[in-house]
Scaffold this motif. Sequence first.
Motif, PDB file in Angstrom:
ATOM      1  N   PRO A 197       0.813  -1.216   0.000  1.00 45.14           N
ATOM      2  CA  PRO A 197       0.000   0.000   0.000  1.00 45.14           C
ATOM      3  C   PRO A 197       0.850   1.271   0.000  1.00 45.14           C
ATOM      4  CG  PRO A 197       0.017  -1.004   2.179  1.00 45.14           C
ATOM      5  CD  PRO A 197       0.701  -1.968   1.257  1.00 45.14           C
ATOM      6  N   ILE A 198       0.320   2.277  -0.657  1.00 45.03           N
ATOM      7  CA  ILE A 198       0.961   3.592  -0.716  1.00 45.03           C
ATOM      8  C   ILE A 198       0.258   4.496   0.294  1.00 45.03           C
ATOM      9  CG2 ILE A 198       1.413   5.604  -2.170  1.00 45.03           C
ATOM     10  CD1 ILE A 198       1.370   3.625  -4.573  1.00 45.03           C
ATOM     11  N   THR A 199       1.009   5.071   1.214  1.00 48.84           N
ATOM     12  CA  THR A 199       0.434   5.922   2.250  1.00 48.84           C
ATOM     13  C   THR A 199       1.087   7.293   2.213  1.00 48.84           C
ATOM     14  OG1 THR A 199       2.020   5.133   3.906  1.00 48.84           O
ATOM     15  CG2 THR A 199      -0.025   3.905   3.702  1.00 48.84           C
ATOM     16  N   GLY A 200       0.515   8.233   2.986  1.00 45.45           N
ATOM     17  CA  GLY A 200       1.055   9.586   2.994  1.00 45.45           C
ATOM     18  C   GLY A 200       0.720  10.330   4.272  1.00 45.45           C
ATOM     19  N   ARG A 201       1.164  11.576   4.363  1.00 41.17           N
ATOM     20  CA  ARG A 201       0.903  12.388   5.564  1.00 41.17           C
ATOM     21  C   ARG A 201      -0.574  12.707   5.716  1.00 41.17           C
ATOM     22  NH1 ARG A 201       4.033  16.170   8.245  1.00 41.17           N
ATOM     23  NH2 ARG A 201       2.902  17.906   7.294  1.00 41.17           N
ATOM     24  N   VAL A 202      -1.280  12.845   4.580  1.00 43.86           N
ATOM     25  CA  VAL A 202      -2.721  13.068   4.619  1.00 43.86           C
ATOM     26  C   VAL A 202      -3.398  11.991   3.780  1.00 43.86           C
ATOM     27  CG1 VAL A 202      -2.507  15.546   4.999  1.00 43.86           C
ATOM     28  CG2 VAL A 202      -2.632  14.676   2.663  1.00 43.86           C
ATOM     29  N   HIS A 203      -4.724  11.940   3.829  1.00 40.67           N
ATOM     30  CA  HIS A 203      -5.476  10.844   3.226  1.00 40.67           C
ATOM     31  C   HIS A 203      -5.201  10.735   1.720  1.00 40.67           C
ATOM     32  CE1 HIS A 203      -8.677   7.853   3.286  1.00 40.67           C
ATOM     33  NE2 HIS A 203      -9.029   8.334   2.114  1.00 40.67           N
ATOM     34  N   GLN A 204      -4.915   9.532   1.280  1.00 38.31           N
ATOM     35  CA  GLN A 204      -4.606   9.278  -0.122  1.00 38.31           C
ATOM     36  C   GLN A 204      -5.888   8.902  -0.882  1.00 38.31           C
ATOM     37  OE1 GLN A 204      -1.171   9.587  -1.373  1.00 38.31           O
ATOM     38  NE2 GLN A 204      -1.429  10.711   0.544  1.00 38.31           N
ATOM     39  N   PRO A 205      -6.050   9.387  -2.110  1.00 39.09           N
ATOM     40  CA  PRO A 205      -7.276   9.108  -2.868  1.00 39.09           C
ATOM     41  C   PRO A 205      -7.278   7.673  -3.409  1.00 39.09           C
ATOM     42  CG  PRO A 205      -5.761  10.345  -4.219  1.00 39.09           C
ATOM     43  CD  PRO A 205      -5.136  10.261  -2.850  1.00 39.09           C
ATOM     44  N   PRO A 206      -8.451   7.165  -3.804  1.00 36.24           N
ATOM     45  CA  PRO A 206      -8.567   5.772  -4.246  1.00 36.24           C
ATOM     46  C   PRO A 206      -7.620   5.338  -5.360  1.00 36.24           C
ATOM     47  CG  PRO A 206     -10.738   6.653  -3.828  1.00 36.24           C
ATOM     48  CD  PRO A 206      -9.784   7.806  -3.681  1.00 36.24           C
ATOM     49  N   PRO A 207      -7.217   6.195  -6.313  1.00 32.30           N
ATOM     50  CA  PRO A 207      -6.308   5.692  -7.362  1.00 32.30           C
ATOM     51  C   PRO A 207      -5.009   5.096  -6.840  1.00 32.30           C
ATOM     52  CG  PRO A 207      -7.312   7.740  -8.089  1.00 32.30           C
ATOM     53  CD  PRO A 207      -7.729   7.554  -6.658  1.00 32.30           C
ATOM     54  N   VAL A 208      -4.540   5.471  -5.651  1.00 35.61           N
ATOM     55  CA  VAL A 208      -3.299   4.874  -5.155  1.00 35.61           C
ATOM     56  C   VAL A 208      -3.522   3.423  -4.730  1.00 35.61           C
ATOM     57  CG1 VAL A 208      -2.481   7.112  -4.337  1.00 35.61           C
ATOM     58  CG2 VAL A 208      -3.498   5.514  -2.701  1.00 35.61           C
ATOM     59  N   HIS A 209      -4.774   3.008  -4.633  1.00 34.89           N
ATOM     60  CA  HIS A 209      -5.092   1.637  -4.241  1.00 34.89           C
ATOM     61  C   HIS A 209      -5.460   0.761  -5.450  1.00 34.89           C
ATOM     62  CE1 HIS A 209      -5.147   2.991  -0.075  1.00 34.89           C
ATOM     63  NE2 HIS A 209      -5.933   3.981  -0.438  1.00 34.89           N
ATOM     64  N   GLN A 210      -5.257   1.280  -6.655  1.00 33.32           N
ATOM     65  CA  GLN A 210      -5.681   0.539  -7.847  1.00 33.32           C
ATOM     66  C   GLN A 210      -4.788  -0.669  -8.084  1.00 33.32           C
ATOM     67  OE1 GLN A 210      -6.048   2.904 -11.397  1.00 33.32           O
ATOM     68  NE2 GLN A 210      -6.664   1.175 -12.658  1.00 33.32           N
ATOM     69  N   VAL A 211      -5.418  -1.772  -8.526  1.00 30.85           N
ATOM     70  CA  VAL A 211      -4.666  -2.994  -8.801  1.00 30.85           C
ATOM     71  C   VAL A 211      -4.816  -3.439 -10.256  1.00 30.85           C
ATOM     72  CG1 VAL A 211      -6.543  -4.440  -7.873  1.00 30.85           C
ATOM     73  CG2 VAL A 211      -4.234  -5.355  -7.996  1.00 30.85           C
ATOM     74  N   PHE A 212      -6.016  -3.283 -10.879  1.00 29.31           N
ATOM     75  CA  PHE A 212      -6.239  -3.642 -12.276  1.00 29.31           C
ATOM     76  C   PHE A 212      -7.171  -2.622 -12.922  1.00 29.31           C
ATOM     77  CE2 PHE A 212      -5.702  -7.882 -10.167  1.00 29.31           C
ATOM     78  CZ  PHE A 212      -4.511  -8.239 -10.775  1.00 29.31           C
ATOM     79  N   GLU A 213      -7.295  -2.725 -14.248  1.00 26.01           N
ATOM     80  CA  GLU A 213      -8.248  -1.890 -14.965  1.00 26.01           C
ATOM     81  C   GLU A 213      -8.778  -2.622 -16.180  1.00 26.01           C
ATOM     82  OE1 GLU A 213      -6.048   1.613 -15.952  1.00 26.01           O
ATOM     83  OE2 GLU A 213      -4.962   0.681 -17.626  1.00 26.01           O
ATOM     84  N   GLY A 214     -10.005  -2.255 -16.572  1.00 24.88           N
ATOM     85  CA  GLY A 214     -10.617  -2.710 -17.819  1.00 24.88           C
ATOM     86  C   GLY A 214     -11.246  -1.520 -18.505  1.00 24.88           C
ATOM     87  N   ALA A 215     -11.933  -1.740 -19.606  1.00 25.71           N
ATOM     88  CA  ALA A 215     -12.579  -0.638 -20.325  1.00 25.71           C
ATOM     89  C   ALA A 215     -13.741  -0.113 -19.482  1.00 25.71           C
ATOM     90  CB  ALA A 215     -13.080  -1.113 -21.691  1.00 25.71           C
ATOM     91  N   ASN A 216     -13.650   1.140 -19.088  1.00 24.73           N
ATOM     92  CA  ASN A 216     -14.695   1.840 -18.336  1.00 24.73           C
ATOM     93  C   ASN A 216     -14.874   1.333 -16.905  1.00 24.73           C
ATOM     94  OD1 ASN A 216     -15.402   3.708 -20.374  1.00 24.73           O
ATOM     95  ND2 ASN A 216     -16.694   2.158 -21.366  1.00 24.73           N
TER      96      ASN A 216
END
Length: 401
Positions: free
Chosen positions: A266-285
């Motif tokens: 997981p990617i973390t930070g000093r303030v809340h990280q948005p959902p794209p940093v938790h992405q694992v796969f993608e498909g069309a749309n």
Amino acid sequence: MAFYRQVGEVPPKRHTQFRRPDGGLYYEELVGEEGFSSDSALLYHRGVPSAIVDARPWELPDQTLTPNAPLVPRHLKLHDLFPGEEHKATDAVTGRRLVLGNGDVRISYAVSSLPSPYYRNATGDECVYVERGSAAVETVFGALEVGQGDYVIIPRTTTHRWVPTGSEPLRTYAIEANSHIAPPKRYLSRYGQFLEHAPYCERDLRGPAEPLLAEGTDVEVYVKHRGSGPGGLAGTVHVLPEHPFDVVGWDGHLYPYAFNIADYEPITGRVHQPPPVHQVFEGANFVICNFVPRKVDYHPLAVPVPYYHSNVDSDEIMFYVDGDYEARKGSGIGKGSISVHPGGHSHGPQPGAVERSLGAEYFDELAVMVDTFRPLDLGEAGTAVDDGKYAWTWSGRGPSA
């Protein structure tokens, strides 16, 4: 896939003669995406891969979809779908119950104990998350041993079957695309190698290690394909003269593989990280993200739970697998739940969750999220296990109050 593999025997040069010990030729098959313009694999069969001796219709599990109307967030209790001993008469393919879907992706759930039939999805790739249990996923490329926490990526038209192993029922969450499913492009170099900022890499992926050869005649393969049925789908059973697992070797970049959620960094930070940093796969749309146990924000004034946000372009579907999901406390959501947060509705932490989270250093939560860029409708399973109460949990009262 992002890197080359060779399994079994292949000739030194592609598209050249490759002979069996008895002097006959093996049959070369190219399995390729995007009309010879993307990833592919070359398979070498003992028999003719195109041969069939019979065909008949296959009536697919109910693919009917019902609009989310009126538009409200929903809580779907997946663990209510297969009560008692129902899993003993169910397999992981024909037993799938449709939870949500649109023209790009379908989400189904199954609890099973029986081996599935041989199966190929001709509409798109599948990403199947193993919630609990274990199985051998036997494929034309070879076998994968999978278990709790595994994502199993199965390319379009891969003939395979699920064989549960062990004593525990197999719980599978199937994300079926009408496209291909792959790691996010931003994780990859222009040549397909995982980059240094990616939260996982090639070492974390498990592909077939050796050919899987089987004997048999008049073998049935269940095919899901485009058609005029609900959702634009139809089913056919092909009867093959010889067993489809007759590949002595293959090579290329296209093959089934498994990736365990515990190997996601997981990617973390000093303030809340948005959902794209938790992405694992993608498909069309659509995209697939996962939320794993992790240290949380370390700014002295950080708010660890998510801020309220409006889904302007997306429906957000969260499958709560394990742990203690802080932002949903008090909503009734628990292990085995799905939250449906549709585009057009602003959502976020339950009342009191922000204050309770202050000072937290670690979240013990495990969830799989699918965000779609077109609205999702409810399948028969989603309708069956909607708790009917979730939409009112932020206000504390509903329309009958």
